[in-house]
Enzyme design. Structure first.
Site, short mmCIF file in Angstrom:
data_model
loop_
_atom_site.label_atom_id
_atom_site.label_comp_id
_atom_site.label_asym_id
_atom_site.label_seq_id
_atom_site.Cartn_x
_atom_site.Cartn_y
_atom_site.Cartn_z
N PRO A 188 -0.06 -1.32 6.67
CA PRO A 188 -1.20 -1.05 5.78
C PRO A 188 -1.81 0.33 6.02
O PRO A 188 -2.59 0.80 5.20
CB PRO A 188 -2.20 -2.16 6.12
CG PRO A 188 -1.46 -3.16 6.94
CD PRO A 188 -0.33 -2.43 7.58
N GLU A 197 0.35 -7.67 16.30
CA GLU A 197 -0.77 -6.75 16.04
C GLU A 197 -0.29 -5.35 15.67
O GLU A 197 -1.09 -4.48 15.34
CB GLU A 197 -1.69 -6.66 17.27
CG GLU A 197 -2.26 -8.00 17.73
CD GLU A 197 -2.91 -8.78 16.58
OE1 GLU A 197 -3.74 -8.21 15.87
OE2 GLU A 197 -2.56 -9.97 16.41
N ARG A 220 16.04 -0.04 -8.30
CA ARG A 220 15.95 -0.02 -9.76
C ARG A 220 15.99 1.39 -10.34
O ARG A 220 16.18 1.55 -11.55
CB ARG A 220 14.67 -0.73 -10.22
CG ARG A 220 14.65 -2.23 -9.91
CD ARG A 220 13.27 -2.81 -10.13
NE ARG A 220 12.76 -2.54 -11.47
CZ ARG A 220 13.06 -3.24 -12.56
NH1 ARG A 220 13.87 -4.28 -12.46
NH2 ARG A 220 12.57 -2.90 -13.73
N ASP A 273 10.76 2.03 -19.88
CA ASP A 273 9.69 1.24 -19.32
C ASP A 273 8.38 1.99 -19.52
O ASP A 273 8.26 3.12 -19.08
CB ASP A 273 9.91 1.08 -17.80
CG ASP A 273 10.00 -0.36 -17.39
OD1 ASP A 273 9.34 -1.19 -18.05
OD2 ASP A 273 10.73 -0.66 -16.43
N1 4GY Z 1 0.35 -3.90 3.46
N2 4GY Z 1 2.38 -2.73 3.37
C1 4GY Z 1 2.19 -4.04 5.10
C2 4GY Z 1 1.66 -5.00 6.06
C3 4GY Z 1 1.98 -6.11 8.19
C4 4GY Z 1 1.28 -5.94 11.88
C5 4GY Z 1 2.64 -3.97 11.26
C6 4GY Z 1 1.56 -3.58 3.94
O1 4GY Z 1 3.48 -2.65 4.11
N3 4GY Z 1 3.38 -3.44 5.16
O2 4GY Z 1 0.61 -5.57 5.84
N4 4GY Z 1 2.38 -5.17 7.17
C7 4GY Z 1 1.72 -5.44 9.50
C8 4GY Z 1 1.49 -6.53 10.50
C9 4GY Z 1 2.39 -5.05 12.26
C10 4GY Z 1 2.86 -4.56 9.89
#
Ligand code: 4GY
Length: 246
Positions: free
Chosen positions: A88, A115, A153, A168
């Site tokens: 994230p 984590e 795609r 698209d």
């Molecule tokens: N949002 N986009 C995501 C995610 C989980 C802990 C690292 C996201 O790509 N991946 O939420 N990944 C985390 C959980 C370790 C990845």
């Protein structure tokens, strides 16, 4: 395009990759996917891939060593390889970033769990961090699948010739128009009679108007980046005067 996915849950990918457009692309050899089990590169009797965080606190952190060794084991194609971590904290994926990533010959996708991964993996092995959206998953695996699908795609030959990406409307930054199929009446709701008229120019104009209407109503943010034709601007002007868009 070659994808190498690093994960502690390789089985998550096996069924997904067999189906649909991505499955066919792999069959045709247009896309090549290898899934690498990080645990195969763990050491010791317990083959541990995670450990407790320095500084204390909840949960576990993925160890740097197994991921580093798994990465070293991945064969690099002749061409440009890019290593991405799904998290994230990364740059948020959209259609234009997908186009950018489709320019690499090989993408190595590292999926974290728990984590997160030891920061030194990111510092020493990762070229970019990518996010598929502003929410927290339990691991990067779904992100890797989304990424592989979106990028596949865009590869010539992956979508049947009859349905190219360029038609698209999302590719132009607009939402899609509504679709209808048989029956002609469902739960008292009719198909717009215009779609049965056979007047292809009228249908094209109606669909474009519906795309623009939806985008204005639901995703006005997309309009700023959209590639609008002079006709689109005229339609938008008339929608501003008459929001129903008769
Ligand atoms: N949002 N986009 C995501 C995610 C989980 C802990 C690292 C996201 O790509 N991946 O939420 N990944 C985390 C959980 C370790 C990845």
């Amino acid at each position: 395009m070659k994808f190498d996915v690093l994960t502690i849950f390789p089985e998550m990918f096996s069924s997904y990759l067999r189906f649909g457009i991505l499955g066919r692309a792999i069959e045709k050899g247009l896309v090549d996917v290898r899934v690498v089990n990080i645990r195969d590169f763990a050491r010791g009797r317990h083959k541990t891939t995670d450990d407790r965080p320095y500084g204390g606190g909840e949960g576990m952190v993925m160890k740097a060593g197994p991921i580093h060794r798994a990465l070293k084991s991945v064969e690099r194609v002749n061409g440009k390889t890019h290593v991405a971590l799904l998290s994230p904290q990364g740059r948020r994926l959209d259609q234009s970033i997908a186009w950018e990533l489709s320019g690499w010959d090989q993408l190595i996708l590292v999926c974290g769990r728990y984590e997160g991964v030891d920061e030194r993996v990111r510092l020493t092995c990762i070229d970019s961090e990518l996010s598929i959206g502003d929410y927290i998953l339990s691991g990067g695996e779904l992100g890797a699948m989304v990424l592989m699908e979106v990028i596949s795609r865009l590869i010539p030959g992956v979508l049947g010739g009859e349905r190219s990406n360029l038609e698209d409307s999302f590719e132009e930054g607009l939402l899609e128009y509504p679709q209808y199929t048989r029956p002609g009446v469902f739960q008292g709701k009719e198909v717009p009679p215009l779609l049965l008229s056979g007047d292809h120019e009228k249908i094209r104009l109606w669909r474009r108007t519906e795309s623009l209407k939806r985008t204005v109503e639901r995703r006005p943010d997309l309009l700023k980046k959209a590639r609008l034709t002079p006709e689109d601007k005229m339609i938008l002007d008339s929608l501003r005067k008459n929001p129903e868009g008769s």
